[in-house]
Design an enzyme around this catalytic site. Structure first.
Site, PDB file in Angstrom:
ATOM      1  N   ASP A  61       0.827  -1.211   0.000  1.00  0.00           N
ATOM      2  CA  ASP A  61       0.000   0.000   0.000  1.00  0.00           C
ATOM      3  C   ASP A  61       0.860   1.259   0.000  1.00  0.00           C
ATOM      4  O   ASP A  61       1.984   1.260   0.504  1.00  0.00           O
ATOM      5  CB  ASP A  61      -0.924  -0.028   1.228  1.00  0.00           C
ATOM      6  N   HIS A  63       2.055   3.386  -8.977  1.00  0.00           N
ATOM      7  CA  HIS A  63       1.843   1.958  -9.245  1.00  0.00           C
ATOM      8  C   HIS A  63       2.985   1.408 -10.104  1.00  0.00           C
ATOM      9  O   HIS A  63       3.459   0.300  -9.894  1.00  0.00           O
ATOM     10  CB  HIS A  63       0.503   1.722  -9.948  1.00  0.00           C
ATOM     11  N   LEU A 115      10.703 -20.393  -4.884  1.00  0.00           N
ATOM     12  CA  LEU A 115       9.674 -19.559  -4.252  1.00  0.00           C
ATOM     13  C   LEU A 115       8.328 -19.673  -4.987  1.00  0.00           C
ATOM     14  O   LEU A 115       8.272 -19.556  -6.212  1.00  0.00           O
ATOM     15  CB  LEU A 115      10.125 -18.088  -4.278  1.00  0.00           C
TER      16      LEU A 115
END
Ligand code: IPE
Ligand code: IPE
Ligand code: MG
Length: 251
Positions: free
Chosen positions: A31, A48, A142
């Site tokens: 955020d 963004h 991962l």
């Protein structure tokens, strides 16, 4: 085998926790992109875009510290409330991101997954993500999950509907429904619950992220905005997590 400390020759960062205290599954609420841009007099969407480089850095750090699962909140079911131009820009990012970084992710043995209502994303996002999921399906490093068009309550309702349908079709009996059975109907089926939640950007709330899965998760919040978040803060979170005593209701 207990390894006391992890030190990395090629990095200035070193982490002061034992390897067996590294969280297996980390969830992140990325955020603060909009505020990062606005502080600089730039349009929110610039934040963004900048946030994508943080994603790369944190994925690399997660690989380095041998985190097994990383689940990133990328777009929530509530984010559709934003102006259409911002929504459109955000939903173009997965394709842009994967276009640039998929080879790198492949080289790092990363396996990509998604959680959320992928079906109702624009075709260009959905297809780019599905391609990456297929392309990386045999990797065993991962596990990197993108929460895309994800909402926790929607996930639980969906699970409940599918579960009822299976009971109706006599594939399942109501008496056999326990926590494990129910978890099997969630997007996160097969994944361990997150050990650690990191939220950047200063807010201290879950914003409809993984409400079922967070029952015993450790929370770590920082005011740092996502585009400014770096390996340094990531390590801070890991170190603090390493100090915590998880009791799960016991002693
Ligand atoms: C988080 O950054 C990214 C998404 C929700 C897609 P924000 O866009 O919420 O940034 P702030 O919170 O407005 O600064
Ligand atoms: C949560 O951030 C969603 C993502 C990071 C994708 P928001 O910015 O949407 O959360 P609220 O609206 O502040 O709760
Ligand atoms: Mg926000």
């Amino acid at each position: 085998m207990k390894i006391p400390f992890i030190h990395h020759k090629h990095s200035e960062e070193s982490i002061h926790i034992s390897e067996d205290h590294i969280p297996e599954h980390i969830a992140i609420i990325m955020d603060g992109n909009g505020r990062w841009a606005q502080k600089r007099g730039m349009p929110r969407v610039a934040g963004h875009k900048e946030g994508m480089s943080t994603v790369v850095n944190i994925v690399k750090a997660a690989v380095k510290y041998k985190v097994k699962v990383l689940t990133l909140y990328t777009f929530s079911t509530e984010n559709w409330k934003r102006p259409k131009t911002e929504v459109d820009t955000i939903l173009k990012l997965p394709k842009q991101f994967l276009h640039i970084y998929l080879p790198d992710l492949m080289a790092n043995n990363v396996r990509i997954g998604t959680i959320g209502d992928i079906e109702h994303l624009p075709a260009h996002s959905r297809e780019a993500v599905q391609y990456a999921v297929n392309r990386t399906r045999d990797n065993n490093g991962l596990q990197l999950n993108f929460a895309l068009n994800y909402g926790g309550r929607q996930e639980i309702l969906n699970a409940m509907k599918e579960l009822f349908a299976d009971i109706n079709d006599a594939k399942l009996s109501l008496d056999d429904v326990d926590e494990q059975t129910f978890s099997g109907y969630l997007y996160t089926t097969g994944l361990p619950d997150p050990d650690l939640l990191i939220r950047t950007g200063g807010e201290k709330r879950l914003s409809n992220y993984l409400p079922w899965q967070f029952a015993y998760t450790e929370f770590w919040f920082t005011d740092v905005l996502w585009p400014d978040f770096s390996e340094k803060e990531f390590i801070q979170a890991l170190e603090e997590y390493g100090q915590r005593k998880r009791r799960f209701g016991g002693l």
